[in-house]
Motif scaffolding. Structure first.
Motif, mmCIF file in Angstrom:
data_model
loop_
_atom_site.group_PDB
_atom_site.id
_atom_site.type_symbol
_atom_site.label_atom_id
_atom_site.label_comp_id
_atom_site.label_asym_id
_atom_site.label_seq_id
_atom_site.Cartn_x
_atom_site.Cartn_y
_atom_site.Cartn_z
ATOM 1 N N MET A 117 0.833 -1.147 0.013
ATOM 2 C CA MET A 117 0.002 0.041 -0.035
ATOM 3 C C MET A 117 0.897 1.243 -0.105
ATOM 4 S SD MET A 117 -2.648 1.128 2.946
ATOM 5 C CE MET A 117 -4.346 0.896 2.057
ATOM 6 N N PRO A 118 0.694 2.256 -0.877
ATOM 7 C CA PRO A 118 1.641 3.365 -1.009
ATOM 8 C C PRO A 118 1.261 4.260 0.157
ATOM 9 C CG PRO A 118 -0.030 3.389 -2.749
ATOM 10 C CD PRO A 118 -0.191 2.034 -1.802
ATOM 11 N N ARG A 119 2.319 4.939 0.761
ATOM 12 C CA ARG A 119 2.332 5.774 1.685
ATOM 13 C C ARG A 119 3.042 7.150 1.362
ATOM 14 N NH1 ARG A 119 3.669 2.926 7.305
ATOM 15 N NH2 ARG A 119 1.984 1.365 7.116
ATOM 16 N N SER A 120 2.406 8.198 2.057
ATOM 17 C CA SER A 120 3.216 9.611 1.494
ATOM 18 C C SER A 120 3.243 10.230 3.033
ATOM 19 C CB SER A 120 2.219 10.382 0.379
ATOM 20 O OG SER A 120 1.132 10.668 1.401
ATOM 21 N N ARG A 121 4.317 11.021 3.022
ATOM 22 C CA ARG A 121 4.715 11.567 4.352
ATOM 23 C C ARG A 121 4.814 13.249 3.803
ATOM 24 N NH1 ARG A 121 9.394 9.261 7.715
ATOM 25 N NH2 ARG A 121 10.001 11.346 7.445
ATOM 26 N N LEU A 122 4.284 13.995 4.933
ATOM 27 C CA LEU A 122 4.816 15.392 4.598
ATOM 28 C C LEU A 122 5.852 15.773 5.492
ATOM 29 C CD1 LEU A 122 3.863 18.239 3.819
ATOM 30 C CD2 LEU A 122 2.844 18.557 5.800
ATOM 31 N N SER A 123 7.087 16.274 4.547
ATOM 32 C CA SER A 123 8.201 16.711 5.436
ATOM 33 C C SER A 123 8.257 18.223 4.971
ATOM 34 C CB SER A 123 9.402 15.744 5.005
ATOM 35 O OG SER A 123 9.519 16.005 3.413
ATOM 36 N N GLY A 124 9.076 18.616 5.994
ATOM 37 C CA GLY A 124 9.433 19.994 5.873
ATOM 38 C C GLY A 124 9.645 20.731 7.077
ATOM 39 N N SER A 125 9.752 22.016 7.137
ATOM 40 C CA SER A 125 9.668 22.740 8.325
ATOM 41 C C SER A 125 9.038 24.006 8.222
ATOM 42 C CB SER A 125 11.370 22.859 8.766
ATOM 43 O OG SER A 125 11.853 23.986 7.933
ATOM 44 N N PHE A 126 8.377 24.313 9.524
ATOM 45 C CA PHE A 126 7.595 25.657 9.643
ATOM 46 C C PHE A 126 8.518 26.565 10.563
ATOM 47 C CE2 PHE A 126 4.343 22.374 8.947
ATOM 48 C CZ PHE A 126 3.680 22.981 7.850
ATOM 49 N N SER A 127 8.636 27.745 9.971
ATOM 50 C CA SER A 127 9.089 28.919 10.971
ATOM 51 C C SER A 127 8.344 29.967 10.835
ATOM 52 C CB SER A 127 10.779 29.027 10.445
ATOM 53 O OG SER A 127 10.542 29.921 9.420
ATOM 54 N N THR A 128 8.367 30.458 12.224
ATOM 55 C CA THR A 128 7.655 31.891 12.522
ATOM 56 C C THR A 128 8.532 33.022 12.172
ATOM 57 O OG1 THR A 128 8.101 32.000 14.682
ATOM 58 C CG2 THR A 128 6.267 30.519 14.060
ATOM 59 N N PRO A 129 7.850 34.029 11.765
ATOM 60 C CA PRO A 129 8.545 35.298 11.490
ATOM 61 C C PRO A 129 9.258 35.731 12.850
ATOM 62 C CG PRO A 129 6.649 35.571 11.089
ATOM 63 C CD PRO A 129 6.314 34.173 11.341
ATOM 64 N N ARG A 130 10.403 36.302 12.560
ATOM 65 C CA ARG A 130 11.097 36.689 14.115
ATOM 66 C C ARG A 130 11.175 38.298 13.845
ATOM 67 N NH1 ARG A 130 14.015 34.240 18.559
ATOM 68 N NH2 ARG A 130 15.227 36.115 19.361
ATOM 69 N N VAL A 131 10.549 39.024 14.757
ATOM 70 C CA VAL A 131 11.120 40.342 14.886
ATOM 71 C C VAL A 131 11.427 40.970 16.180
ATOM 72 C CG1 VAL A 131 9.654 42.638 14.828
ATOM 73 C CG2 VAL A 131 8.694 40.879 13.388
ATOM 74 N N ASP A 132 12.558 41.263 16.217
ATOM 75 C CA ASP A 132 13.393 41.895 17.455
ATOM 76 C C ASP A 132 13.549 43.209 17.443
ATOM 77 O OD1 ASP A 132 13.884 39.368 18.783
ATOM 78 O OD2 ASP A 132 15.613 38.820 17.379
ATOM 79 N N VAL A 133 13.154 44.076 18.430
ATOM 80 C CA VAL A 133 13.233 45.429 18.549
ATOM 81 C C VAL A 133 14.229 45.553 19.837
ATOM 82 C CG1 VAL A 133 12.142 47.567 19.445
ATOM 83 C CG2 VAL A 133 10.846 45.760 18.020
#
Length: 146
Positions: free
Chosen positions: A1-17
């Motif tokens: 049975m074929p399988r698939s995966r989601l791969s990757g990364s998520f990053s949030t924007p970073r704001v530094d004051v």
């Protein structure tokens, strides 16, 4: 049975004051105030926008009320966050180590100060200090797990 995966990364924007107050404790406290205050103000704005959209009614009075609520929420939560961040950082500098005890000290002192400013009931102030210390310590332990 074929399988698939989601791969990757998520990053949030970073704001530094960066605001240099001339003192590292004040720098940390102001940074906490600005970041958490902005989050609280944004939350208040989103909540009011939802209620206005739901009712289909928008007026200048509602807009003015929303702005005042944003300022009040931002100032309250920003003050609490700035106080906590400054006390925790100060505890780390005084103790010379970075561990969960600094979070406990920061949370307890923040709970104590905020409660003492708004209540004259000694038992409530003590319970709020204990609660603040417990929440900050639990959050620190959860940070160690991830």
């Amino acid at each position: 049975m074929p399988r698939s995966r989601l791969s990757g990364s998520f990053s949030t924007p970073r704001v530094d004051v960066v605001i240099d107050m001339g003192n590292p404790v004040l720098n940390v406290a102001v940074d906490g105030f600005i970041k958490i205050g902005a989050v609280a103000a944004t939350r208040a704005a989103a909540e009011d926008a939802y209620h206005s959209a739901k009712s289909g009614n928008m007026s200048f009075d509602k807009l003015e009320h929303s702005f005042k609520k944003m300022c009040k929420e931002g100032a309250y939560w920003g003050t609490a966050a700035g106080l906590y961040a400054g006390i925790e950082y100060g505890a780390m500098k005084v103790r010379g180590t970075r561990d969960w005890k600094n979070a406990m000290i920061g949370g307890a002192m923040t709970g104590l100060v905020i409660s003492a400013a708004s209540s004259h009931d000694r038992d409530k102030v003590i319970m709020d200090a204990i609660t603040g210390g417990a929440i900050a310590t639990a959050a620190e332990f959860l940070n160690y797990l991830t």
